[in-house]
Motif scaffolding. Structure first.
Motif, mmCIF file in Angstrom:
data_model
loop_
_atom_site.group_PDB
_atom_site.id
_atom_site.type_symbol
_atom_site.label_atom_id
_atom_site.label_comp_id
_atom_site.label_asym_id
_atom_site.label_seq_id
_atom_site.Cartn_x
_atom_site.Cartn_y
_atom_site.Cartn_z
ATOM 1 N N ALA A 1 -18.046 26.014 -38.169
ATOM 2 C CA ALA A 1 -18.727 25.993 -39.466
ATOM 3 C C ALA A 1 -20.071 25.284 -39.372
ATOM 4 C CB ALA A 1 -17.838 25.322 -40.507
ATOM 5 N N VAL A 2 -20.121 24.198 -38.590
ATOM 6 C CA VAL A 2 -21.394 23.489 -38.395
ATOM 7 C C VAL A 2 -22.397 24.397 -37.696
ATOM 8 C CG1 VAL A 2 -22.504 21.559 -37.227
ATOM 9 C CG2 VAL A 2 -20.311 21.220 -38.374
ATOM 10 N N GLY A 3 -21.950 25.099 -36.657
ATOM 11 C CA GLY A 3 -22.831 26.020 -35.960
ATOM 12 C C GLY A 3 -23.308 27.149 -36.852
ATOM 13 N N ALA A 4 -22.419 27.672 -37.695
ATOM 14 C CA ALA A 4 -22.810 28.749 -38.607
ATOM 15 C C ALA A 4 -23.827 28.265 -39.632
ATOM 16 C CB ALA A 4 -21.572 29.308 -39.308
ATOM 17 N N MET A 5 -23.693 27.013 -40.084
ATOM 18 C CA MET A 5 -24.664 26.468 -41.032
ATOM 19 C C MET A 5 -26.040 26.339 -40.383
ATOM 20 S SD MET A 5 -23.449 26.109 -44.020
ATOM 21 C CE MET A 5 -24.745 25.075 -44.698
ATOM 22 N N TYR B 1 -20.086 32.246 -36.621
ATOM 23 C CA TYR B 1 -18.825 31.552 -36.901
ATOM 24 C C TYR B 1 -17.676 32.168 -36.111
ATOM 25 C CZ TYR B 1 -14.800 29.738 -39.435
ATOM 26 O OH TYR B 1 -13.612 29.143 -39.755
ATOM 27 N N ALA B 2 -17.578 33.494 -36.132
ATOM 28 C CA ALA B 2 -16.498 34.168 -35.416
ATOM 29 C C ALA B 2 -16.583 33.905 -33.916
ATOM 30 C CB ALA B 2 -16.547 35.667 -35.694
ATOM 31 N N LEU B 3 -17.787 33.961 -33.379
ATOM 32 C CA LEU B 3 -17.970 33.726 -31.949
ATOM 33 C C LEU B 3 -17.647 32.283 -31.567
ATOM 34 C CD1 LEU B 3 -18.934 34.777 -29.190
ATOM 35 C CD2 LEU B 3 -21.263 34.148 -29.866
ATOM 36 N N LEU B 4 -18.116 31.323 -32.384
ATOM 37 C CA LEU B 4 -17.903 29.920 -32.070
ATOM 38 C C LEU B 4 -16.443 29.516 -32.227
ATOM 39 C CD1 LEU B 4 -21.088 28.350 -33.702
ATOM 40 C CD2 LEU B 4 -20.596 28.623 -31.267
ATOM 41 N N VAL B 5 -15.753 30.065 -33.225
ATOM 42 C CA VAL B 5 -14.327 29.764 -33.378
ATOM 43 C C VAL B 5 -13.555 30.182 -32.134
ATOM 44 C CG1 VAL B 5 -12.241 30.520 -34.569
ATOM 45 C CG2 VAL B 5 -14.179 29.725 -35.883
ATOM 46 N N THR B 6 -13.820 31.381 -31.653
ATOM 47 C CA THR B 6 -13.151 31.858 -30.447
ATOM 48 C C THR B 6 -13.479 30.983 -29.246
ATOM 49 O OG1 THR B 6 -13.274 34.130 -31.289
ATOM 50 C CG2 THR B 6 -12.834 33.841 -28.938
ATOM 51 N N LEU B 7 -14.744 30.596 -29.120
ATOM 52 C CA LEU B 7 -15.169 29.774 -27.990
ATOM 53 C C LEU B 7 -14.525 28.393 -28.032
ATOM 54 C CD1 LEU B 7 -16.974 29.306 -25.531
ATOM 55 C CD2 LEU B 7 -18.794 28.609 -27.114
ATOM 56 N N PHE B 8 -14.520 27.755 -29.196
ATOM 57 C CA PHE B 8 -13.964 26.407 -29.296
ATOM 58 C C PHE B 8 -12.449 26.404 -29.125
ATOM 59 C CE2 PHE B 8 -17.880 25.324 -31.927
ATOM 60 C CZ PHE B 8 -18.480 24.658 -30.875
ATOM 61 N N ARG B 9 -11.782 27.454 -29.579
ATOM 62 C CA ARG B 9 -10.334 27.530 -29.384
ATOM 63 C C ARG B 9 -9.980 27.668 -27.911
ATOM 64 N NH1 ARG B 9 -7.811 31.357 -34.237
ATOM 65 N NH2 ARG B 9 -8.252 29.916 -35.953
#
Length: 244
Positions: free
Chosen positions: A186-190, A226-234
């Motif tokens: 969420a921070v990255g998406a912002m 957001y979708a890309l970063l969520v996958t990466l962080f998980r």
């Protein structure tokens, strides 16, 4: 007989509690909020900041956010009774029965500029958590003692002891990893959103003829990020305890 009945009534009253807002926000936090709002008003008042239709959208979003924050503060409430716990927010009430509650935990938040540093969370048997509004160290003098007393008073209504169960702890840990990934994404998406706003302002002021592309960028770029970063962080995260 009369003494036993009186003790029973005292036990019933002991679990009936209501946690409402007792203290207002600190002066420092109030001053910071005023600075943010003043800066927003100043930017909106500048004729060369953003086009009128986008300015109207920004003002509408800010007003909606302000109304939600006002209602959340005014209506925010945690009530505890013999049947369970109810948390009232700005627009809805979420309830949990005692037999669905796995644990009540006081956890330290990572944010340093907040008034409340210790928050109380309700964890259910599925590992989901629910914040208990106003059950924190800003509204209560000793939140840990309050929660421990609450756990003791609620023991007879739960029908089971407060004990750790490995399968529920696993669910809590898995949800903690997912939540952390979502927060970072969420921070990255912002950041992408603000970058898109900057590009949109530049594109409109330069009159480059690609305003539709800029508007779509403002909408879809943060969602894609957001979708890309969520996958990466998980993928990079390891399982962590619920308090992490």
């Amino acid at each position: 007989m009369g003494g036993d009945d009186e003790d029973d009534r005292d036990d019933e009253r002991g679990i009936e509690r209501e946690y409402s807002r007792r203290r207002k926000m600190s002066r420092g936090r109030f001053a910071g909020l005023c600075i943010v709002e003043a800066n927003f008003a100043l930017q909106m008042a500048r004729p060369d900041s953003i086009p009128g239709r986008y300015r109207l959208l920004a003002v509408a979003l800010m007003v909606m956010l302000g109304v939600w924050a006002f209602l959340a503060v005014r209506r925010g409430l945690t009530s505890v009774g013999a049947d369970g716990i109810a948390v009232r927010g700005a627009f809805r009430v979420r309830k949990r029965d005692w037999h669905d509650i796995y644990d009540l935990r006081v956890e330290r938040r990572n944010t340093k500029n907040a008034d409340a540093r210790l928050l109380t969370w309700l964890y259910d048997n599925d590992g989901r958590r629910l914040p208990l509004t106003n059950v924190d160290d800003w509204q209560l003098p000793d939140v840990r003692a309050e929660v421990e007393e609450l756990r003791t008073a609620a023991a007879q209504h739960r029908g089971m002891a407060w004990e750790l169960r490995p399968e529920v702890e696993d669910r809590i840990g898995l949800r903690a990893v997912r939540r952390k990934a979502q927060e970072r994404a969420a921070v990255g998406a912002m950041l992408v959103f603000f970058a898109a706003i900057g590009y949109l302002v530049w594109e409109v002021s330069a009159d480059g003829g690609h305003r539709l592309f800029a508007f779509l960028l403002l909408l879809w770029a943060p969602l894609a990020a957001y979708a890309l970063l969520v996958t990466l962080f998980r993928l990079r995260s390891s399982r962590s305890p619920a308090h992490a």
